[in-house]
Design an enzyme around this catalytic site. Structure first.
Site, PDB file in Angstrom:
ATOM      1  N   LYS A 191      31.696  30.782  36.053  1.00  0.00           N
ATOM      2  CA  LYS A 191      31.313  32.108  36.576  1.00  0.00           C
ATOM      3  C   LYS A 191      30.407  32.860  35.597  1.00  0.00           C
ATOM      4  CE  LYS A 191      34.331  32.482  40.342  1.00  0.00           C
ATOM      5  NZ  LYS A 191      35.084  33.218  41.320  1.00  0.00           N
ATOM      6  N   LYS A 217      32.476  22.310  44.554  1.00  0.00           N
ATOM      7  CA  LYS A 217      33.599  22.828  45.341  1.00  0.00           C
ATOM      8  C   LYS A 217      33.055  23.732  46.451  1.00  0.00           C
ATOM      9  CE  LYS A 217      36.041  26.600  44.280  1.00  0.00           C
ATOM     10  NZ  LYS A 217      37.056  27.618  43.976  1.00  0.00           N
ATOM     11  N   LYS A 249      33.805  30.379  48.771  1.00  0.00           N
ATOM     12  CA  LYS A 249      33.414  31.440  49.703  1.00  0.00           C
ATOM     13  C   LYS A 249      32.279  32.282  49.157  1.00  0.00           C
ATOM     14  CE  LYS A 249      37.805  33.581  49.063  1.00  0.00           C
ATOM     15  NZ  LYS A 249      37.951  34.063  47.686  1.00  0.00           N
TER      16      LYS A 249
HETATM   17  P1  ATP Z   1      35.262  32.531  45.080  1.00  0.00           P
HETATM   18  O1  ATP Z   1      34.177  31.682  45.634  1.00  0.00           O
HETATM   19  O2  ATP Z   1      35.182  33.960  45.487  1.00  0.00           O
HETATM   20  O3  ATP Z   1      35.516  32.351  43.630  1.00  0.00           O
HETATM   21  P2  ATP Z   1      37.123  30.680  46.239  1.00  0.00           P
HETATM   22  O4  ATP Z   1      36.506  30.246  47.507  1.00  0.00           O
HETATM   23  O5  ATP Z   1      37.146  29.734  45.105  1.00  0.00           O
HETATM   24  O6  ATP Z   1      36.570  32.074  45.797  1.00  0.00           O
HETATM   25  P3  ATP Z   1      39.765  31.829  45.803  1.00  0.00           P
HETATM   26  O7  ATP Z   1      40.086  33.158  46.372  1.00  0.00           O
HETATM   27  O8  ATP Z   1      39.415  31.789  44.358  1.00  0.00           O
HETATM   28  O9  ATP Z   1      38.596  31.130  46.622  1.00  0.00           O
HETATM   29  O10 ATP Z   1      40.930  30.816  46.104  1.00  0.00           O
HETATM   30  C1  ATP Z   1      41.940  30.982  47.049  1.00  0.00           C
HETATM   31  C2  ATP Z   1      42.713  29.696  47.133  1.00  0.00           C
HETATM   32  O11 ATP Z   1      41.924  28.697  47.776  1.00  0.00           O
HETATM   33  C3  ATP Z   1      43.133  29.090  45.789  1.00  0.00           C
HETATM   34  O12 ATP Z   1      44.427  28.528  45.926  1.00  0.00           O
HETATM   35  C4  ATP Z   1      42.129  28.014  45.558  1.00  0.00           C
HETATM   36  O13 ATP Z   1      42.620  26.977  44.733  1.00  0.00           O
HETATM   37  C5  ATP Z   1      41.903  27.518  46.972  1.00  0.00           C
HETATM   38  N1  ATP Z   1      40.576  26.919  47.140  1.00  0.00           N
HETATM   39  C6  ATP Z   1      39.384  27.548  46.978  1.00  0.00           C
HETATM   40  N2  ATP Z   1      38.380  26.718  47.243  1.00  0.00           N
HETATM   41  C7  ATP Z   1      38.934  25.522  47.554  1.00  0.00           C
HETATM   42  C8  ATP Z   1      38.393  24.240  47.922  1.00  0.00           C
HETATM   43  N3  ATP Z   1      37.101  24.042  48.008  1.00  0.00           N
HETATM   44  N4  ATP Z   1      39.272  23.230  48.187  1.00  0.00           N
HETATM   45  C9  ATP Z   1      40.595  23.424  48.107  1.00  0.00           C
HETATM   46  N5  ATP Z   1      41.166  24.611  47.765  1.00  0.00           N
HETATM   47  C10 ATP Z   1      40.349  25.649  47.490  1.00  0.00           C
END
Ligand code: ATP
Ligand code: LTN
Length: 335
Positions: free
Chosen positions: A117, A199, A202
């Site tokens: 980040k 990964k 969002k």
């Molecule tokens: P951001 O992009 O805003 O950092 P993010 O999409 O990584 O967010 P988080 O809010 O950080 O989402 O994560 C919420 C949950 O979803 C956590 O348990 C995280 O491990 C899971 N998660 C996020 N992205 C993935 C993915 N690509 N595959 C599996 N689990 C995920």
């Protein structure tokens, strides 16, 4: 429902940084729903974590209710679990301050998410971004969680939470429960469709590789059709050599309940085009009723607020009792 002493405690949270993706669903929400009967569950909307990256205030407010409505639409039951907004319970910031004194700067600088980040937001490498894992440890430890269901990207944060808990317990006396992570068997890390090495996230800058939970059927079909695969033409699970196809297989098996072997047999001798269409149709069919229910709930703000008010009340009760215990142990003078 008050605290259930017979069940083990479970805690998880999602940041309201944008609309959620099927990565969030497969990696986290699916397990959060599946485990709600077996455990005493507390689920937060982590808006204090969200501001470690700059947010639009109106968007952050709207996303907060959207995440709650999605939690409910996916099947989380507010009678069974505590659903609340992190900033509604001041104990999170308070415990994080104490835990900061049990955490080393070097450890935080080495965190993978901090490094990723920081690279992505080089103009805003703020203290909150670096302190993110400590706030997350405070979340988990306040609720004495035995288990934490998350995607694999959060494993390092869970490890540091365990280290901090053990350190505190060793200096004082056993205070915190040391939590275990629960990771999904399939789909612990769903990849970006346009770059299987990344990964699905969002807040990715490229929405073409991200399936949002609120994407319409046409968008879903278009994004899957363009998903990056390989040139050997065989639908086979092999994450090392065929990351794109393996990612699609993970998504397909989670949404259909079929095994990988069944899915491979189903598409043996058929082209990638057929396979991609089947995955797209499956996901679109699965998301349509969730989207309808989320929209219905979002139209009833009174109900959503009542769920959050009750959630904050219950969460505060548990969190404030843990915090009081910590303050006593460390020698904060009490009136
Ligand atoms: P951001 O992009 O805003 O950092 P993010 O999409 O990584 O967010 P988080 O809010 O950080 O989402 O994560 C919420 C949950 O979803 C956590 O348990 C995280 O491990 C899971 N998660 C996020 N992205 C993935 C993915 N690509 N595959 C599996 N689990 C995920
Ligand atoms: N950092 C998590 C969200 C989160 C969380 C938590 C998850 C904040 N606090 C406590 C589990 C337990 C993420 O998914 N990025």
């Amino acid at each position: 429902m008050e605290e259930n002493l017979a069940k083990k405690r479970l805690y998880s949270a999602v940041q309201p940084t944008n609309a959620l993706t099927i990565g969030n669903y497969i990696g986290a929400i699916n397990n959060m729903v599946a485990l709600q009967d077996e455990y005493d569950c507390t689920y937060a909307i982590a808006n204090m974590h969200a501001i470690t990256v700059r947010q639009q205030p109106a968007q952050l407010r709207a996303n907060t209710l959207s995440v709650l409505a999605l939690y409910l639409a996916c099947g989380l039951d507010p009678q069974k679990c505590t659903l609340y907004v992190q900033s509604h319970v001041p104990c999170h910031a308070e415990l994080a301050w104490v835990l900061n004194t049990f955490t080393y700067v070097g450890e935080m600088e080495r965190m993978t998410q901090f490094k990723d980040k920081s690279a992505k937001h080089a103009d805003n490498i703020n203290m909150g971004l670096m302190d993110y894992p400590v706030l997350m440890a405070a979340d988990i430890l306040l609720y004495k969680a035995d288990v934490v269901p998350v995607g694999i990207d959060q494993r390092q944060h869970l490890e540091i939470c365990r280290d901090i808990a053990v350190r505190f317990n060793n200096v004082y006396s056993p205070t915190f429960t040391v939590p275990e992570g629960i990771y999904p068997k399939v789909g612990a890390k769903i990849a970006d469709l346009s770059d299987p090495a990344k990964k699905m996230s969002k807040s990715s800058e490229n929405p073409a590789g991200t399936i949002f939970m609120n994407d319409g059927r046409d968008a879903i079909i278009k994004k899957f059709r363009r998903a990056v695969t390989d040139s050997d033409g065989e639908v086979r699970y092999d994450p090392e050599n065929k990351p794109g196809i393996s990612n699609l297989l993970s998504i397909y098996t989670v949404f259909t309940g079929k095994s990988v072997a069944q899915a491979e047999a189903e598409f043996a001798g058929r082209g990638y085009g057929d396979f991609k269409s089947a995955v797209a149709e499956t996901v679109a069919d699965a998301l349509a009723p969730v989207q309808a229910e989320q929209a219905r709930l979002l139209a009833d703000k009174g109900y959503l607020d009542s769920v959050l008010a009750e959630g904050a009340r219950r969460a505060y009760k548990t969190a404030s009792s843990t915090l009081a215990k910590v303050y006593r142990k460390i020698g904060f003078y009490q009136l």
